[in-house]
Design a protein around this motif. Structure first.
Motif, PDB file in Angstrom:
ATOM      1  N   SER A   1      -5.822  30.124 107.226  1.00  0.00           N
ATOM      2  CA  SER A   1      -6.433  31.410 108.288  1.00  0.00           C
ATOM      3  C   SER A   1      -6.151  32.652 107.477  1.00  0.00           C
ATOM      4  O   SER A   1      -6.698  33.805 107.757  1.00  0.00           O
ATOM      5  N   GLY A   2      -4.868  32.623 106.744  1.00  0.00           N
ATOM      6  CA  GLY A   2      -4.441  34.055 106.117  1.00  0.00           C
ATOM      7  C   GLY A   2      -5.074  34.285 104.932  1.00  0.00           C
ATOM      8  O   GLY A   2      -4.524  35.361 104.274  1.00  0.00           O
ATOM      9  N   PHE A   3      -5.622  33.500 104.219  1.00  0.00           N
ATOM     10  CA  PHE A   3      -6.043  33.445 103.002  1.00  0.00           C
ATOM     11  C   PHE A   3      -6.856  34.714 102.556  1.00  0.00           C
ATOM     12  O   PHE A   3      -6.373  35.523 101.616  1.00  0.00           O
ATOM     13  N   TRP A   4      -7.905  34.809 102.830  1.00  0.00           N
ATOM     14  CA  TRP A   4      -8.802  35.884 102.729  1.00  0.00           C
ATOM     15  C   TRP A   4      -8.149  37.275 103.201  1.00  0.00           C
ATOM     16  O   TRP A   4      -8.267  38.245 102.371  1.00  0.00           O
ATOM     17  N   PRO A   5      -7.372  37.267 104.390  1.00  0.00           N
ATOM     18  CA  PRO A   5      -6.691  38.726 104.359  1.00  0.00           C
ATOM     19  C   PRO A   5      -5.691  39.025 103.580  1.00  0.00           C
ATOM     20  O   PRO A   5      -5.502  40.168 103.151  1.00  0.00           O
ATOM     21  N   ALA A   6      -5.084  37.971 102.940  1.00  0.00           N
ATOM     22  CA  ALA A   6      -4.052  38.071 102.006  1.00  0.00           C
ATOM     23  C   ALA A   6      -4.797  38.615 100.751  1.00  0.00           C
ATOM     24  O   ALA A   6      -4.255  39.373  99.953  1.00  0.00           O
ATOM     25  N   MET A   7      -5.715  38.012 100.378  1.00  0.00           N
ATOM     26  CA  MET A   7      -6.571  38.434  99.005  1.00  0.00           C
ATOM     27  C   MET A   7      -7.041  40.020  99.330  1.00  0.00           C
ATOM     28  O   MET A   7      -7.106  40.996  98.081  1.00  0.00           O
ATOM     29  N   ALA A   8      -7.668  40.385 100.315  1.00  0.00           N
ATOM     30  CA  ALA A   8      -7.977  41.733 100.889  1.00  0.00           C
ATOM     31  C   ALA A   8      -6.920  42.653 100.508  1.00  0.00           C
ATOM     32  O   ALA A   8      -6.863  43.763 100.130  1.00  0.00           O
TER      33      ALA A   8
END
Length: 523
Positions: free
Chosen positions: A248-255
Motif C-alpha cells: 500500500s505504501g510503495f507508490w507513495p514512497a516512490m513519489a
C-alpha cells in the motif's frame, strides 16, 4: 558502458571506488536511509571513521565482521568500514534464528557481530561459545554486559579516520551466505572487484545517470540491494534505502523520494497488482525498474498500469549481472541476452555444449579478473565442484534460443526460492527431523499463486508417534526464518525411494499439492 566508470584494475576496490566518487561527485547527494543523509564525498569519510572504530576494537585486515541489521545507516557503515580496512563483512539475514546465526558465525569465524537491538533475543538459542565471536555491538540502547563469554557493547561512535588498507581487487570484500541444496549454507567469497562490476554492470543495464534517483525496499543483506549503492557510487547519483516493502505504501514512497529507478523481485509485482488500481500508480517519476523473475503477463500489466518498464535479468551471488533484457529488446518473457564481458554455455551433465533450443545447465565465466566470486569460504571441494572445467555451474536449467536469448526452464539444484529468499530444503529437513515424532521427511518446492515457490514438507511419522501439521509448523516457527516455514505439510505412510533408498523428490514435486493437504495460509 561509460568509459569514465571504468576504474583502473588496481582501483576496483572499496577504497578506490569511494576515493573516486568523492573526487568526481563531491557534495552531490548520495545516500538517504534511516539514520543518514550522506553526500558522495561523505562516503570515504564514513568508511574511514567506521574503519577506525573497527580497528580500535581489534579488527584487522582479513578478519570477518558479521552484521545483522535492517536497512539502516549502521549496516552500510559496517560494510564500507570493513572494506576500507581490508576486513570482510558477513551480512546475516535478519529473519535468521539462533541455530542459523550460530552456524553462520562459527562457519565464517566472525570476530565481531553488529546486531540491531530488536534481533538480540534470537541469540538466546545460539551457542556463542561454539563460535570465534569476541564482541557484540548492539545498534540501539544496550547496557554493557556479556552473552556467555562474549562482551556485549553499545554500538561505538565513529572512530578516528584511518588510512585505507592496501586492498587488492582480488581481496574478499564480503562473505554472502547462499542456501545450500544438499547441505548447510555456503559462504560466497565476494572480492572487491566483483562489487565494483556489480555496480557498473547494473547501472549500465538500467541506463543510470547522474540525475537518477535509485530507490529500493529490498534488504541490504542481499546482493541486489547491496549493489544498488555501488551503482550510485559508479554513476554519481542518489540512492534511497527504504526500511521495508509495503504494497500500500510503495507508490507513495516512490513519489515522496522522487525515484526514477526501482528494484523489484518476482513475487512483489503480483502483490502490487493485487492492490486497487488508481492514479497514485502514475503519480511518480519512475522510468524503469529491475524485475528478475517477474512473469511476463504480470510485467506487461505492471507496465500498463504504472508506465514503468521492468527489465529482466540474471545473476547470482557467485556471478554478476550476466544476462539481461534492455529497453528496446525485441521481446519479453526471456531472461535476456548475454552481456559484454561474459561468456555463457548451455551444457549437458558431462559439460558438453548443447545446441540452441535444447535445455541444459547454464554455465558462466567472466572476461575481467575477479568479476565473479572467488569460491566458497572454507569449502574447497564445493568450490572445485561449482567451478569445474573453469566454468561456474549455476544449477539452473535454461535453453538458448535461435536469436541468442536465454529462457529459464527450472532449477536443477534442490533449492526453493520464496519471497525473494533462497531456502535450503536440507536445512528445513534438519529442523523437522529434530521433532521427536518425525521418522523421515522430504522438503521440496511447489508453485504458488504468485508465480514463485512455496515450501512443502512430506512427513513420515515414527511408529506409534502422534503429531499434527499445525504442531510441526509451530515447531519450525521457533527454529526457522518465517519465510522458510513450510506452507504445506503432508503426512505420508512412506516416501517414494529408489532401490538404494534415495528419496525421489521429483515424484513428490510431480504429485503437487494433493486434495486435503494441510495449508498453513488457509489455517
Amino acid at each position: 558502458m561509460k568509459t569514465e566508470w571504468l576504474l583502473p584494475p588496481a582501483q576496483r576496490t572499496v577504497p578506490g571506488l569511494l576515493r573516486r566518487q568523492a573526487s568526481a561527485f563531491g557534495a552531490r547527494a548520495c545516500v538517504t536511509m534511516p539514520g543518514a543523509e550522506w553526500s558522495h564525498e561523505d562516503m570515504a569519510v564514513v568508511a574511514a571513521r567506521r574503519g577506525g572504530a573497527l580497528r580500535a576494537a581489534g579488527v584487522e585486515q582479513g578478519d570477518r565482521v558479521a552484521v545483522m541489521c535492517g536497512n539502516r545507516a549502521e549496516f552500510l557503515e559496517t560494510v564500507l568500514g570493513c572494506g576500507w580496512i581490508g576486513a570482510a563483512s558477513v551480512p546475516i539475514n535478519s529473519a535468521s534464528m539462533g541455530p542459523q546465526i550460530q552456524y553462520l558465525l562459527a562457519d565464517s569465524g566472525a570476530k565481531v557481530l553488529v546486531i540491531e537491538e530488536g534481533f538480540l533475543e534470537t541469540l538466546d538459542t545460539a551457542d556463542l561459545a561454539a563460535t570465534a565471536l569476541q564482541a557484540i555491538w548492539v545498534v540501539g540502547s544496550a547496557a554493557a554486559s556479556t552473552h556467555g563469554e562474549v562482551r556485549v557493547l553499545e554500538w561505538p561512535a565513529s572512530g578516528e579516520a584511518v588510512e585505507a588498507a592496501e586492498v587488492q581487487a582480488s581481496d574478499t570484500f564480503a562473505i554472502l551466505y547462499t542456501s545450500g541444496t544438499t547441505g548447510p549454507s555456503k559462504g560466497v567469497l565476494c572480492p572487491h572487484a566483483q562489487f565494483f562490476w556489480w555496480g557498473a554492470n547494473s547501472a549500465d543495464v538500467l541506463g543510470v545517470g547522474e540525475d537518477d534517483v535509485l530507490c529500493t525496499t529490498l534488504p541490504l543483506f542481499h546482493i541486489n540491494a547491496l549493489n544498488t549503492f555501488a551503482q550510485a557510487a559508479v554513476a554519481g547519483c542518489r540512492v534511497h534505502f527504504l526500511e521495508r516493502f509495503s504494497a500500500s505504501g510503495f507508490w507513495p514512497a516512490m513519489a515522496r523520494t522522487g525515484a526514477t529507478v526501482v528494484y523489484l523481485l518476482g513475487a512483489m509485482v503480483p502483490i502490487l497488482l493485487a492492490q486497487a488500481a488508481g492514479a497514485h500508480e502514475r503519480d511518480h517519476r519512475v522510468r524503469i525498474g529491475l524485475g528478475p523473475g517477474v512473469p511476463e503477463a504480470a510485467g506487461a500489466a505492471f507496465s500498463e498500469r504504472s508506465g514503468v518498464l521492468l527489465l529482466e535479468g540474471y545473476g547470482s551471488t557467485e556471478t554478476n549481472f550476466v544476462i539481461a533484457t534492455a529497453l528496446h529488446s525485441p521481446r519479453r518473457g526471456v531472461m535476456g541476452w548475454l552481456r559484454p564481458g561474459f561468456d555463457a554455455r548451455v551444457v549437458d551433465e558431462a559439460d558438453n555444449q548443447l545446441p540452441a533450443g535444447e535445455a541444459g545447465e547454464l554455465v558462466l565465466r567472466a572476461d575481467e579478473p575477479f568479476a565473479f566470486a572467488s569460491g566458497y569460504f572454507g569449502k574447497p571441494e564445493k568450490t572445485v565442484e561449482a567451478w569445474r572445467n573453469l566454468w561456474f555451474h549455476t544449477g539452473d536449467r535454461v535453453l538458448r534460443e535461435a536469436d541468442g536469448a536465454f529462457r529459464f526452464v527450472d532449477r536443477i539444484k534442490d533449492a526453493i526460492r520464496r519471497r525473494g529468499e533462497n531456502i535450503s530444503s536440507w536445512e528445513v529437513e534438519q529442523v523437522l527431523m529434530a521433532h521427536p515424532a518425525v521418522a523421515a521427511v522430504a522438503v521440496f518446492p511447489v508453485r504458488s499463486e504468485l508465480a514463485e515457490d512455496e515450501v512443502m514438507a512430506a512427513v513420515v511419522l515414527r511408529e506409534d508417534a502422534r503429531t499434527t501439521p499445525p504442531e510441526l509448523a509451530a515447531f519450525c516457527a521457533t527454529r526457522l526464518p518465517k519465510f522458510a516455514i513450510p506452507r504445506y505439510v503432508d503426512l505420508l505412510a512412506e516416501l517414494p525411494r529408489t532401490e538404494n533408498g534415495k528419496v525421489q523428490k521429483y515424484k513428490l514435486r510431480e504429485r503437487g499439492v494433493p486434495a486435503g493437504c494441510w495449508d498453513r495460509s488457509a489455517a
